[in-house]
Scaffold this motif. Structure first.
Motif, PDB file in Angstrom:
ATOM      1  N   ALA A 186       0.719  -1.030  -0.003  1.00  0.00           N
ATOM      2  CA  ALA A 186       0.100  -0.033   0.196  1.00  0.00           C
ATOM      3  C   ALA A 186       1.014   1.261   0.209  1.00  0.00           C
ATOM      4  O   ALA A 186       0.413   2.259  -0.758  1.00  0.00           O
ATOM      5  CB  ALA A 186      -0.887   0.042   1.113  1.00  0.00           C
ATOM      6  N   GLY A 187       1.866   1.417   0.843  1.00  0.00           N
ATOM      7  CA  GLY A 187       2.868   2.192   0.764  1.00  0.00           C
ATOM      8  C   GLY A 187       3.570   2.706  -0.382  1.00  0.00           C
ATOM      9  O   GLY A 187       3.593   3.731  -1.058  1.00  0.00           O
ATOM     10  N   LEU A 188       3.903   1.552  -1.290  1.00  0.00           N
ATOM     11  CA  LEU A 188       4.502   1.550  -2.605  1.00  0.00           C
ATOM     12  C   LEU A 188       3.419   1.970  -3.488  1.00  0.00           C
ATOM     13  O   LEU A 188       3.860   3.041  -4.502  1.00  0.00           O
ATOM     14  CB  LEU A 188       5.068   0.192  -2.924  1.00  0.00           C
ATOM     15  CG  LEU A 188       5.816   0.348  -4.200  1.00  0.00           C
ATOM     16  CD1 LEU A 188       6.943   1.276  -4.514  1.00  0.00           C
ATOM     17  CD2 LEU A 188       6.390  -0.954  -4.997  1.00  0.00           C
ATOM     18  N   MET A 189       2.324   1.716  -3.418  1.00  0.00           N
ATOM     19  CA  MET A 189       1.247   2.279  -4.196  1.00  0.00           C
ATOM     20  C   MET A 189       0.965   3.732  -4.010  1.00  0.00           C
ATOM     21  O   MET A 189       0.710   4.517  -4.825  1.00  0.00           O
ATOM     22  CB  MET A 189      -0.221   1.434  -4.076  1.00  0.00           C
ATOM     23  CG  MET A 189      -0.139  -0.139  -4.373  1.00  0.00           C
ATOM     24  SD  MET A 189      -1.520  -0.966  -3.846  1.00  0.00           S
ATOM     25  CE  MET A 189      -2.933  -0.133  -4.999  1.00  0.00           C
ATOM     26  N   TYR A 190       1.104   4.069  -2.954  1.00  0.00           N
ATOM     27  CA  TYR A 190       0.843   5.637  -2.641  1.00  0.00           C
ATOM     28  C   TYR A 190       1.861   6.368  -3.329  1.00  0.00           C
ATOM     29  O   TYR A 190       1.799   7.493  -3.861  1.00  0.00           O
ATOM     30  CB  TYR A 190       0.924   5.785  -1.099  1.00  0.00           C
ATOM     31  CG  TYR A 190       0.772   7.219  -0.756  1.00  0.00           C
ATOM     32  CD1 TYR A 190      -0.601   7.799  -0.119  1.00  0.00           C
ATOM     33  CD2 TYR A 190       1.714   8.185  -0.711  1.00  0.00           C
ATOM     34  CE1 TYR A 190      -0.939   9.046  -0.086  1.00  0.00           C
ATOM     35  CE2 TYR A 190       1.601   9.384  -0.261  1.00  0.00           C
ATOM     36  CZ  TYR A 190       0.447   9.828   0.040  1.00  0.00           C
ATOM     37  OH  TYR A 190      -0.059  11.258   0.513  1.00  0.00           O
ATOM     38  N   LEU A 191       3.023   5.826  -3.086  1.00  0.00           N
ATOM     39  CA  LEU A 191       4.254   6.726  -3.636  1.00  0.00           C
ATOM     40  C   LEU A 191       4.071   6.637  -5.330  1.00  0.00           C
ATOM     41  O   LEU A 191       4.391   7.739  -5.683  1.00  0.00           O
ATOM     42  CB  LEU A 191       5.786   6.146  -3.344  1.00  0.00           C
ATOM     43  CG  LEU A 191       5.813   6.248  -1.803  1.00  0.00           C
ATOM     44  CD1 LEU A 191       7.078   5.273  -1.368  1.00  0.00           C
ATOM     45  CD2 LEU A 191       6.095   7.546  -1.239  1.00  0.00           C
ATOM     46  N   ILE A 192       3.790   5.595  -5.973  1.00  0.00           N
ATOM     47  CA  ILE A 192       3.735   5.513  -7.224  1.00  0.00           C
ATOM     48  C   ILE A 192       2.596   6.380  -7.949  1.00  0.00           C
ATOM     49  O   ILE A 192       2.679   7.094  -8.875  1.00  0.00           O
ATOM     50  CB  ILE A 192       3.310   3.943  -7.747  1.00  0.00           C
ATOM     51  CG1 ILE A 192       4.634   3.168  -7.626  1.00  0.00           C
ATOM     52  CG2 ILE A 192       3.070   4.114  -9.360  1.00  0.00           C
ATOM     53  CD1 ILE A 192       4.527   1.691  -7.810  1.00  0.00           C
ATOM     54  N   ARG A 193       1.573   6.391  -6.935  1.00  0.00           N
ATOM     55  CA  ARG A 193       0.616   7.313  -7.359  1.00  0.00           C
ATOM     56  C   ARG A 193       0.782   8.878  -7.294  1.00  0.00           C
ATOM     57  O   ARG A 193       0.315   9.590  -8.117  1.00  0.00           O
ATOM     58  CB  ARG A 193      -0.551   6.954  -6.306  1.00  0.00           C
ATOM     59  CG  ARG A 193      -1.698   8.058  -6.411  1.00  0.00           C
ATOM     60  CD  ARG A 193      -2.756   7.753  -7.439  1.00  0.00           C
ATOM     61  NE  ARG A 193      -4.081   8.744  -7.254  1.00  0.00           N
ATOM     62  CZ  ARG A 193      -3.782  10.041  -7.336  1.00  0.00           C
ATOM     63  NH1 ARG A 193      -2.902  10.607  -7.411  1.00  0.00           N
ATOM     64  NH2 ARG A 193      -5.116  10.914  -7.250  1.00  0.00           N
ATOM     65  N   ASN A 194       1.607   9.151  -6.389  1.00  0.00           N
ATOM     66  CA  ASN A 194       1.877  10.679  -5.941  1.00  0.00           C
ATOM     67  C   ASN A 194       3.264  11.350  -6.612  1.00  0.00           C
ATOM     68  O   ASN A 194       3.297  12.551  -6.784  1.00  0.00           O
ATOM     69  CB  ASN A 194       1.626  10.787  -4.620  1.00  0.00           C
ATOM     70  CG  ASN A 194       0.258  10.669  -4.230  1.00  0.00           C
ATOM     71  OD1 ASN A 194      -0.481  11.537  -4.251  1.00  0.00           O
ATOM     72  ND2 ASN A 194      -0.089   9.536  -3.474  1.00  0.00           N
ATOM     73  N   VAL A 195       4.160  10.174  -6.835  1.00  0.00           N
ATOM     74  CA  VAL A 195       5.333  10.977  -7.390  1.00  0.00           C
ATOM     75  C   VAL A 195       5.489  11.527  -8.717  1.00  0.00           C
ATOM     76  O   VAL A 195       4.781  10.742  -9.652  1.00  0.00           O
ATOM     77  CB  VAL A 195       6.571   9.967  -7.164  1.00  0.00           C
ATOM     78  CG1 VAL A 195       7.903  10.186  -7.772  1.00  0.00           C
ATOM     79  CG2 VAL A 195       6.903   9.669  -5.752  1.00  0.00           C
ATOM     80  N   ASP A 196       5.795  12.690  -8.858  1.00  0.00           N
ATOM     81  CA  ASP A 196       5.702  13.118 -10.206  1.00  0.00           C
ATOM     82  C   ASP A 196       7.128  12.775 -10.982  1.00  0.00           C
ATOM     83  O   ASP A 196       8.160  13.005 -10.645  1.00  0.00           O
ATOM     84  CB  ASP A 196       5.849  14.706 -10.179  1.00  0.00           C
ATOM     85  CG  ASP A 196       5.731  15.446 -11.528  1.00  0.00           C
ATOM     86  OD1 ASP A 196       5.666  14.824 -12.510  1.00  0.00           O
ATOM     87  OD2 ASP A 196       5.622  16.410 -11.501  1.00  0.00           O
ATOM     88  N   PHE A 197       6.788  11.997 -11.922  1.00  0.00           N
ATOM     89  CA  PHE A 197       8.167  11.194 -12.402  1.00  0.00           C
ATOM     90  C   PHE A 197       8.699  12.055 -13.702  1.00  0.00           C
ATOM     91  O   PHE A 197       9.673  11.738 -14.332  1.00  0.00           O
ATOM     92  CB  PHE A 197       7.491   9.974 -13.116  1.00  0.00           C
ATOM     93  CG  PHE A 197       7.775   8.715 -11.992  1.00  0.00           C
ATOM     94  CD1 PHE A 197       8.548   7.781 -11.744  1.00  0.00           C
ATOM     95  CD2 PHE A 197       6.348   8.329 -11.259  1.00  0.00           C
ATOM     96  CE1 PHE A 197       8.434   7.154 -10.756  1.00  0.00           C
ATOM     97  CE2 PHE A 197       6.315   7.555 -10.458  1.00  0.00           C
ATOM     98  CZ  PHE A 197       7.205   6.859 -10.099  1.00  0.00           C
TER      99      PHE A 197
END
Length: 405
Positions: free
Chosen positions: A155-166
């Motif tokens: 869930a934490g990794l999903m949060y980061l993938i969802r919110n990090v501006d790549f």
């Protein structure tokens, strides 16, 4: 009677294979639910539940054959951990009905199960140190707590993938953190794939090296992966030859003590190389960071829900892990070795894991660390768990080294 036990053992292996295949099917169905039609998530849940039942049948048939709970070595422990991770995934689906969460969580269990397959599967009598009622209590509770840590990690990794501006240069270190997490997972997969491949080919190389601390004595080092790193001052004796190399490309440095230091370092090198090949291949095919590939599939996920799921998973796992990995472990250590605490590497890293998650809970509840900060801690915490399970057992020598055999 022996013929009956042989049939049960064969059925036990079949149950585990069936569980693995059903988990893979469930992952594909959850993935289809995310990318296409949502109704596939129910089919994914049923496939995962059926795989869990097969996994339970494997667990209990192996218990029946051996006469003791099958969590005594790396193969048995990792299969049990994978089973508990799937159990956590099933619980999360019933609570949140999120196919995306299951699509990201289930691969953790699949990777752990694939990793377990590289270890010896033979049933052997328990060594004296493990002949205790505390084996079942300590190991099963510790693994159950770690399973919910795995769900928090997903869930934490999903949060980061969802919110990090790549696409932003300001988020460079965040992007690298996400990509490093993908690389770490692929390194475990790469090790499992390369190990199984060389096992299937029958690769085996034997070296003779001086025994650390015992001058004049030599110890055999048996390699099942090609020796890119040979034992320090080791001499090739017999076995397979990889690409014409008998003595490997490098020798393990002299400061690395331990009977199997060279073989363990060789394992680490192969894991990094295989992980690098897998990551490089996927990155080249996608032509962008892997996190950026996954991000569009998570746009519909509510970041606050992901943050809450990660926290609740860790909040469930923490007291269970505390009981299994610390309290009951110390009671067993006192019975087995006459002391509650030593400075064995596995004990130290279990304590580090416990302290890390204590800090996570403290920062979240007392300091208001929600969202991105909390997600990074959830991801980093599970990386520590994986190092405790894999790195400590296979690289660092200690009282728990039997688990890596």
């Amino acid at each position: 009677m022996n013929g009956f036990l042989d049939r049960v053992e064969g059925a036990s292996g079949g149950f585990l294979l069936g569980a693995f295949l059903l988990y893979c099917a469930a992952f594909l169905l959850f993935g289809a639910a995310v990318t296409a039609k949502r109704r596939w998530d129910k089919a994914g849940f049923l496939a995962a539940a059926a795989g869990f039942v097969c996994h339970l049948l494997f667990f209990f048939t192996r218990w029946y054959i051996s006469g003791y709970i099958p969590v005594s070595n790396m193969y048995e422990f990792m299969t049990f951990l994978a089973m508990m991770i799937v159990f956590a995934v099933l619980v999360l689906y019933l609570l949140y009905k999120s196919p995306a969460l299951c699509a990201f969580s289930l691969p953790v269990g699949i990777v752990i199960l694939a990793y377990a397959s590289v270890f010896p599967k033979e049933i052997t009598p328990l060594i004296p140190a493990l002949q205790s009622r505390w084996l079942a209590i300590h190991v099963t509770l510790a693994a159950s707590g770690e399973a919910f840590f795995a769900a928090g990690f997903a869930a934490g990794l999903m949060y980061l993938i969802r919110n990090v501006d790549f696409r932003s240069t300001d988020a460079r270190w965040k992007r690298r953190g996400v990509e490093f997490t993908f690389f770490a997972m692929l390194a475990v997969i790469g090790f499992a794939v390369s190990s199984l491949g060389f096992q299937a080919s029958g690769f085996r190389a034997v070296f003779e090296a001086p025994s650390a601390g015992r001058e004049g004595q030599a110890v055999e080092n048996r390699y099942t992966l090609p020796p890119l790193v040979s034992p320090h001052e080791g001499v090739y004796k017999e076995g397979s030859v990889f690409l014409g190399m008998r003595n490997g490309l490098l020798q393990a440095p002299g400061w690395m003590k331990g009977v199997q230091a060279g073989r363990k370092l060789n394992t680490v090198v192969w894991s990094l190389l295989a992980g690098g090949v897998l990551y490089g291949g996927l990155r080249a095919a996608a032509r962008k960071p892997l996190g950026a590939v996954a991000q569009p599939f998570l746009r519909r996920m509510d970041p606050e829900d992901l943050d809450e799921i990660a926290y609740r998973s860790i909040a469930i796992g923490y007291p269970v892990f505390t009981l299994g990995a610390l309290i009951f472990a110390m009671i067993w250590a006192h019975e087995a070795w006459g002391r509650f605490w030593g400075w064995d590497p596995k004990e130290v890293w279990a304590l580090i894991t416990w302290l890390f998650y204590a800090i996570y809970l403290h920062l979240r509840l007392s300091k208001g660390w929600h969202g991105e900060k909390s997600a990074w801690l959830a991801v980093l915490g599970f990386i520590i768990v994986i190092f405790t399970l894999i790195g400590v057992n296979l690289v660092i020598t200690g009282l728990h080294s039997y688990a890596g055999v």
